[in-house]
Design a protein around this motif. Structure first.
Motif, PDB file in Angstrom:
ATOM      1  N   ILE A 133       0.842  -1.191   0.000  1.00 54.22           N
ATOM      2  CA  ILE A 133       0.000   0.000   0.000  1.00 54.22           C
ATOM      3  C   ILE A 133       0.881   1.245   0.000  1.00 54.22           C
ATOM      4  N   PHE A 134       0.744   2.043  -1.050  1.00 54.66           N
ATOM      5  CA  PHE A 134       1.487   3.291  -1.153  1.00 54.66           C
ATOM      6  C   PHE A 134       0.564   4.510  -1.052  1.00 54.66           C
ATOM      7  N   ASP A 135      -0.716   4.280  -0.797  1.00 51.92           N
ATOM      8  CA  ASP A 135      -1.710   5.331  -0.666  1.00 51.92           C
ATOM      9  C   ASP A 135      -1.971   5.588   0.811  1.00 51.92           C
ATOM     10  N   ALA A 136      -1.605   6.777   1.296  1.00 51.20           N
ATOM     11  CA  ALA A 136      -1.751   7.094   2.716  1.00 51.20           C
ATOM     12  C   ALA A 136      -3.206   7.141   3.160  1.00 51.20           C
ATOM     13  N   GLN A 137      -4.157   7.160   2.230  1.00 52.58           N
ATOM     14  CA  GLN A 137      -5.576   7.206   2.580  1.00 52.58           C
ATOM     15  C   GLN A 137      -6.226   5.823   2.606  1.00 52.58           C
ATOM     16  N   SER A 138      -5.457   4.776   2.384  1.00 53.82           N
ATOM     17  CA  SER A 138      -6.029   3.432   2.343  1.00 53.82           C
ATOM     18  C   SER A 138      -6.644   3.045   3.690  1.00 53.82           C
ATOM     19  N   PRO A 139      -7.834   2.443   3.683  1.00 51.77           N
ATOM     20  CA  PRO A 139      -8.425   2.010   4.955  1.00 51.77           C
ATOM     21  C   PRO A 139      -7.592   0.943   5.662  1.00 51.77           C
ATOM     22  N   TRP A 140      -6.760   0.204   4.904  1.00 51.38           N
ATOM     23  CA  TRP A 140      -5.911  -0.805   5.544  1.00 51.38           C
ATOM     24  C   TRP A 140      -4.962  -0.182   6.561  1.00 51.38           C
ATOM     25  N   LEU A 141      -4.652   1.078   6.403  1.00 54.19           N
ATOM     26  CA  LEU A 141      -3.735   1.736   7.334  1.00 54.19           C
ATOM     27  C   LEU A 141      -4.421   2.159   8.625  1.00 54.19           C
ATOM     28  N   GLN A 142      -5.744   2.028   8.671  1.00 57.82           N
ATOM     29  CA  GLN A 142      -6.497   2.376   9.873  1.00 57.82           C
ATOM     30  C   GLN A 142      -6.677   1.187  10.809  1.00 57.82           C
ATOM     31  N   VAL A 143      -6.318  -0.018  10.350  1.00 56.25           N
ATOM     32  CA  VAL A 143      -6.736  -1.214  11.088  1.00 56.25           C
ATOM     33  C   VAL A 143      -5.543  -2.071  11.489  1.00 56.25           C
TER      34      VAL A 143
END
Length: 396
Positions: free
Chosen positions: A303-313
Motif C-alpha cells: 500500500i502506497f496510498d496514505a488514505q487506504s483504509p488498511w492503514l487504519q486497522v
C-alpha cells in the motif's frame, strides 16, 4: 506487580506453540534488513514456514508453522539474523525508520546498532525479559510514542533526552554517552527486578521504577521533560530523502507479507526497514526505479496510498493461529475493509455488540478475538472485540 509465570516471549531458539503450529520471532534491531537478509527470510518462510512473514509492533518478523527449528536457526545465523544465541530475545530495539534520510535531528541508526552490540557484549543483560523495549528516536517523536522501557529522543543535533517507562526523565546526554546510559539503565532495571523468572517484565510495572533507575544513573535532570505525542503520521508513499534520493513507505495489510512479495523487495537491492507499525520503508532509490517499484509491488498488495483504509486497522492473530480467539478475526476485518465498512473520520462514542457483518467503524481500530486484545497499538484506538454474541465495538 510480580508475575506468577515466566516471560514466554518467543524467539528463534525458543518457539511459541501457537494453535496453528510453532511460531518463531526474529529480532531485527533498528528494523534494518539488508537485501540478502530479506531474501533469507523469504526463503525460510517458503521452505520452513507457512509462506509468509509477519511484521510485529516492535519492528520484528515472525514465521508461523515452523517445520524445522534447527534448520531455521542455521539459516538465520548464516544471514546475520541470529548473532547471539544467549541474547536473541532481548534485542528489542526500534529506531526512527526515516532517520538520516528524511528529517529528524540526528541519524540514530548507528546508535541502534551500537546499542545492539552493547547488549550482546554484556552477559548479564541476557537476563532481561523478552518484553523489554528500547526506543531510539531521532527527534520526530515517532518511536517514542511506543512508550518503551528505556529510550532516547534527540532534542538537538548532539543532545538526547533519556526516556524511562515511556516518559522523559529530564536527563540529557550526548550521542557519545547515549548508548552506555541506556545500557546502564537496563542494568538498573535488572537490579530492581531481582532474580528469577517471576519478576517484573516491564519497567513501568515496578513502583517508582523510572525514578529509581534515574537515581542509579547518578545524573541530574538538565531539561524540562518533553511532552511525548500519542500518535504520528505513518511513513507511507513517496518520501523525498534529504540527499535527493527517494524512500518509499509501504503499508502491509495486517502486517502479513507473502514470501513472494518479500523476494521482489529483496530484488530491489536496497536496504528495507521494518517499522513498528507493521509497514516497510524501502530506501535510497533513484526516481525511475522508485516508480517501477510502485508499479510492480502495488498490484501485489503493498500500500502506497496514505488514505487506504488498511492503514487504519490492526488485528490480533485470531483463529486458526490462536486457540483463545473466538473467531477468525482477520477474515472478518478483511471483509469489513473490502465492503467499505472501515471509514475515515472520528468515531462516535459507543459501546455496542453487533454481528461481524454489521461492524462499521470510523478511524483507527484494533480487532481482537478475545479480551486480551493482543497487539493493540498505543494511542487512541477503537476496540472491536469478539464476544459470544458478535463483536463489541468500544469507542472512547
Amino acid at each position: 506487580m510480580t508475575r506468577s509465570t515466566p516471560d514466554s516471549c518467543p524467539g528463534v531458539l525458543r518457539l511459541h506453540q501457537a494453535a496453528d503450529g510453532p511460531l518463531a520471532r526474529i529480532r531485527v534491531p533498528g528494523g534494518r534488513l539488508a537485501p540478502e537478509q530479506l531474501q533469507a527470510l523469504a526463503d525460510a518462510a517458503r521452505d520452513l514456514g507457512n509462506g509468509a512473514l509477519e511484521l510485529t509492533s516492535r519492528g520484528n518478523v515472525q514465521l508461523r508453522q515452523v517445520r524445522d527449528a534447527a534448520a531455521l536457526a542455521d539459516r538465520l545465523g548464516a544471514a546475520g539474523l541470529l548473532p547471539s544465541r544467549t541474547h536473541e530475545r532481548v534485542r528489542n530495539i526500534v529506531a526512527s525508520p526515516l532517520s538520516g534520510r528524511v528529517g529528524g535531528w540526528a541519524d540514530v541508526h548507528g546508535l541502534a546498532a551500537d546499542l545492539d552490540a552493547g547488549l550482546r557484549a554484556d552477559p548479564r543483560l541476557a537476563d532481561l525479559p523478552g518484553r523489554v523495549l528500547f526506543t531510539v528516536d531521532d527527534g520526530r517523536g515517532d518511536v517514542s510514542t511506543l512508550r518503551g522501557d528505556i529510550g532516547i529522543q534527540a532534542v538537538a543535533a548532539d543532545e538526547f533526552a533519556v526516556l524511562l517507562a515511556g516518559a522523559d526523565t529530564g536527563l540529557r546526554v550526548s550521542a557519545r554517552e547515549a548508548v552506555e546510559v541506556m545500557l546502564d539503565a537496563a542494568r538498573g532495571f535488572l537490579d530492581l527486578r531481582g532474580t528469577g523468572d517471576d519478576g517484573q517484565w516491564r519497567l513501568h510495572e515496578i513502583p517508582g521504577g523510572a525514578e529509581r533507575v534515574v537515581e542509579a544513573l547518578d545524573r541530574s535532570p538538565a531539561g524540562a521533560p518533553l511532552e511525548l505525542g500519542a500518535a504520528h503520521d505513518l511513513p507511507i508513499g513517496w518520501l523525498d530523502q534529504d540527499n535527493g534520493l527517494v524512500s518509499l513507505g509501504a503499508g502491509v495489510p495486517l502486517g502479513t507479507l507473502p514470501a513472494r512479495t518479500a523476494e521482489f523487495l529483496a530484488a530491489v537491492e536496497r536496504p528495507v526497514f521494518v517499522t513498528p507499525w507493521r509497514s516497510l520503508v524501502i530506501t535510497d532509490l533513484d526516481e525511475g526505479p522508485a516508480e517501477t517499484v510502485v508499479r510492480v509491488l502495488a498490484p501485489m498488495g503493498l500500500i502506497f496510498d496514505a488514505q487506504s483504509p488498511w492503514l487504519q486497522v490492526s488485528a490480533c492473530a485470531g483463529r486458526p493461529g490462536c486457540a483463545k480467539s473466538r473467531t477468525d478475526v482477520r477474515a472478518d476485518l478483511a471483509a469489513a475493509v473490502e465492503s467499505d465498512r472501515v471509514r475515515s473520520g472520528t468515531p462516535e462514542p459507543a459501546r455496542i455488540v453487533v454481528p461481524a457483518e454489521d461492524v462499521t467503524v470510523a478511524g483507527r481500530q484494533h480487532w481482537s478475538g478475545c479480551e486480551r486484545r493482543c497487539g493493540r497499538p498505543t494511542g487512541p484506538v477503537t476496540d472491536v472485540v469478539a464476544t459470544p454474541d458478535g463483536y463489541r465495538v468500544d469507542t472512547h
